[in-house]
Design a protein around this motif. Structure first.
Motif, mmCIF file in Angstrom:
data_model
loop_
_atom_site.group_PDB
_atom_site.id
_atom_site.type_symbol
_atom_site.label_atom_id
_atom_site.label_comp_id
_atom_site.label_asym_id
_atom_site.label_seq_id
_atom_site.Cartn_x
_atom_site.Cartn_y
_atom_site.Cartn_z
ATOM 1 N N ARG A 1 -21.589 31.852 -3.249
ATOM 2 C CA ARG A 1 -20.890 31.202 -4.365
ATOM 3 C C ARG A 1 -20.701 32.270 -5.425
ATOM 4 N N GLY A 2 -19.462 32.619 -5.650
ATOM 5 C CA GLY A 2 -19.159 33.734 -6.533
ATOM 6 C C GLY A 2 -19.330 33.412 -8.001
ATOM 7 N N GLY A 3 -19.321 34.478 -8.800
ATOM 8 C CA GLY A 3 -19.430 34.314 -10.245
ATOM 9 C C GLY A 3 -19.634 35.651 -10.925
ATOM 10 N N HIS A 4 -20.042 35.604 -12.182
ATOM 11 C CA HIS A 4 -20.234 36.818 -12.976
ATOM 12 C C HIS A 4 -21.544 37.499 -12.587
ATOM 13 N N GLY A 5 -21.494 38.827 -12.455
ATOM 14 C CA GLY A 5 -22.672 39.565 -12.040
ATOM 15 C C GLY A 5 -23.821 39.489 -13.012
ATOM 16 N N SER A 6 -23.556 39.110 -14.272
ATOM 17 C CA SER A 6 -24.628 39.000 -15.265
ATOM 18 C C SER A 6 -25.327 37.639 -15.229
ATOM 19 N N TYR A 7 -24.801 36.720 -14.403
ATOM 20 C CA TYR A 7 -25.398 35.386 -14.286
ATOM 21 C C TYR A 7 -25.688 35.071 -12.809
ATOM 22 N N PRO A 8 -26.530 35.894 -12.160
ATOM 23 C CA PRO A 8 -26.764 35.690 -10.726
ATOM 24 C C PRO A 8 -27.438 34.358 -10.418
ATOM 25 N N GLN A 9 -28.155 33.791 -11.417
ATOM 26 C CA GLN A 9 -28.868 32.542 -11.148
ATOM 27 C C GLN A 9 -27.915 31.391 -10.842
ATOM 28 N N GLY A 10 -26.671 31.525 -11.250
ATOM 29 C CA GLY A 10 -25.699 30.472 -10.984
ATOM 30 C C GLY A 10 -24.869 30.732 -9.742
ATOM 31 N N CYS A 11 -25.199 31.794 -9.011
ATOM 32 C CA CYS A 11 -24.408 32.202 -7.843
ATOM 33 C C CYS A 11 -25.276 32.212 -6.589
ATOM 34 N N ILE A 12 -24.639 32.343 -5.455
ATOM 35 C CA ILE A 12 -25.313 32.690 -4.197
ATOM 36 C C ILE A 12 -24.673 33.991 -3.740
ATOM 37 N N ASP A 13 -25.435 35.072 -3.779
ATOM 38 C CA ASP A 13 -24.876 36.410 -3.588
ATOM 39 C C ASP A 13 -24.739 36.722 -2.093
ATOM 40 N N PRO A 14 -23.500 36.743 -1.533
ATOM 41 C CA PRO A 14 -23.340 36.998 -0.101
ATOM 42 C C PRO A 14 -23.628 38.448 0.288
ATOM 43 N N ILE A 15 -23.547 39.386 -0.679
ATOM 44 C CA ILE A 15 -23.840 40.787 -0.359
ATOM 45 C C ILE A 15 -25.337 40.978 -0.147
#
Length: 446
Positions: free
Chosen positions: A236-250
């Protein structure tokens, strides 16, 4: 003792017996080899000219139209019954010469998307667009031009010496070997239903590490199962400064890459060869953006069907488990361009290798290592035909010594700098192929 080990012992015994017999009395096959050698030397300049023509004019997989047409014209000029368009640009030529077995000789027609850097005066300067619309160079960097030329020279000899053999020589120009698709396409187009089903099938393949003048062989498994796998992990993409709101596929992909390596190291028996390589990873567009997905490309190698299936299951399992651990959506896992492992028929190898030894000298015929490379010639064996692919040394000993002196390894197949020493390579390849056919296609009754 395994069947494979026993076959090698039997093969050595057979070779020794044949050599002792050759010392005691004149050999019919030796006389045939003398005729082969004389013909090759007489026509070698013509053969090299044919080779140069194919080398200068390569075509990519699925686009071998002109290569196939040139091959078809050559075979027709030798009196073969030729059919084109089999499984795409496949060519089938039949030299029928009375009663006897049917023996298939196969060459592959396609080249690679490589810009040639050999500096040869007959180097390819061909460029074209690939399937993605990108301009690429085209080069015979895997020796298919040698294989085509070998087949043409052998077909010409067999046509001119019909009194020496009987049966049917089935000449195959196969497309799309580099994509692992040509043999499958020809078989699905009725290769063994529309044409005689061969009793045996042989093929030569250049070897970039074996000196010219040498033939390499291997009974049993010689080349690997090859599978290509594409995995798209999702997040789930988003801003790199808010990783808690994302799911980082990398990050997910990085965990998966490490976890995939445990399949071979911890799930496959150490005595079973297997490789799982992640050759490509693509994800993201900018420093501070977490993307929605990341794409991995894998090549997977093995020998046995059981290990091949285990690897497939484990890759799916690891991909799904890693995604679940990240609370990520289920990934897409897709396989393509699969080629089964190449298993050289042990009895056929036993029969042919002593003939190679007699034609070339027993010190010029060497047991080759297994390779994790792949070849779709294997599919003809899987279709029930006894097959034997042998290796032909393609780099002169002088060049190999020069590389060694400089502390360099010779350019491998698929390298932009690989080229065979064509004259010596074809001389050996033609001699070996004619010797094999002389063994498999019996002499006419007198």
């Amino acid at each position: 003792m395994t069947r494979f080990a026993a076959s090698l012992i039997d093969l050595r015994i057979a070779g020794l017996g044949l050599l002792l017999l050759a010392l005691l009395l004149p050999s019919v096959s030796a006389a045939g080899d003398d005729a082969h050698s004389a013909w090759i030397e007489k026509h070698l300049d013509e053969v090299i000219a044919v080779y140069h023509d194919f080398h200068r004019n390569p075509e990519l997989s699925f686009h071998e139209k002109e290569t196939a047409a040139r091959l078809a014209r050559k075979l027709e000029s030798f009196g073969a019954e030729v059919t084109t368009g089999v499984g795409g640009h496949g060519v089938v030529g039949l030299l029928k010469n009375g009663q006897g077995p049917t023996v298939m000789l196969r060459c592959d027609l396609d080249a690679l998307p490589v810009i040639e850097q050999t500096g040869l005066d007959y180097a390819s300067t061909v460029t074209t667009e690939n399937a993605d619309g990108v301009e690429v160079g085209v080069m015979h960097a895997c020796g298919h031009d040698v294989h085509i030329t070998n087949l043409i020279a052998v077909a010409r000899y067999m046509s001119e010496h019909r009194d020496d053999w009987s049966g049917t020589l089935m000449l195959i120009g196969q497309p799309a070997e580099e994509r692992g698709a040509g043999a499958k396409a020809m078989l699905e187009d009725g290769l063994f239903e529309r044409f005689p089903r061969p009793d045996f099938a042989i093929a030569a393949h250049v070897d970039a590490t074996l000196p010219t003048g040498y033939i390499g062989y291997r009974a049993g498994y010689a080349l690997a199962n090859v599978d290509s796998c594409d995995i798209t992990v999702k997040g789930r993409g988003g801003h790199g400064s808010y990783p808690q709101g994302c799911i980082d596929p990398i990050t997910l992909a990085a965990h998966l890459i490490v976890d995939l390596q445990t399949i071979v190291s911890r799930e496959i028996a150490p005595i079973e060869p297997a490789v799982v390589t992640v050759g490509s990873i693509h994800g993201g567009t900018k420093h501070n953006i977490i993307p929605d997905e990341c794409h991995l490309q894998l090549t997977i190698r093995s020998y046995s069907p059981e290990v091949r299936e285990h690897l497939r299951e484990a890759i799916h399992r690891k991909a799904y488990a890693t995604a679940e651990s990240f609370r990520a959506p289920k990934p897409d896992v897709e396989y393509s361009e699969g080629t089964p492992s190449l298993f050289n028929d042990e009895r056929l190898v036993q029969r042919i290798v002593p003939v190679f030894m007699e034609a070339l000298g027993d010190d010029r015929v060497t047991l080759a290592d297994r390779s994790m490379g792949g070849e779709d010639f294997s599919r003809y064996g899987r279709a029930g035909v006894p097959i034997f692919m042998f290796r032909v040394g393609s780099v002169s000993q002088q060049r190999l010594d020069e590389f060694a002196t400089k502390g360099q390894t010779p350019p491998s197949l698929h390298s932009a700098k690989y080229y065979p020493d064509a004259r010596q390579t074809l001389r050996t390849s033609i001699r070996a192929t004619l010797a094999a056919l002389s063994e498999l296609l019996p002499a006419k009754s007198r």
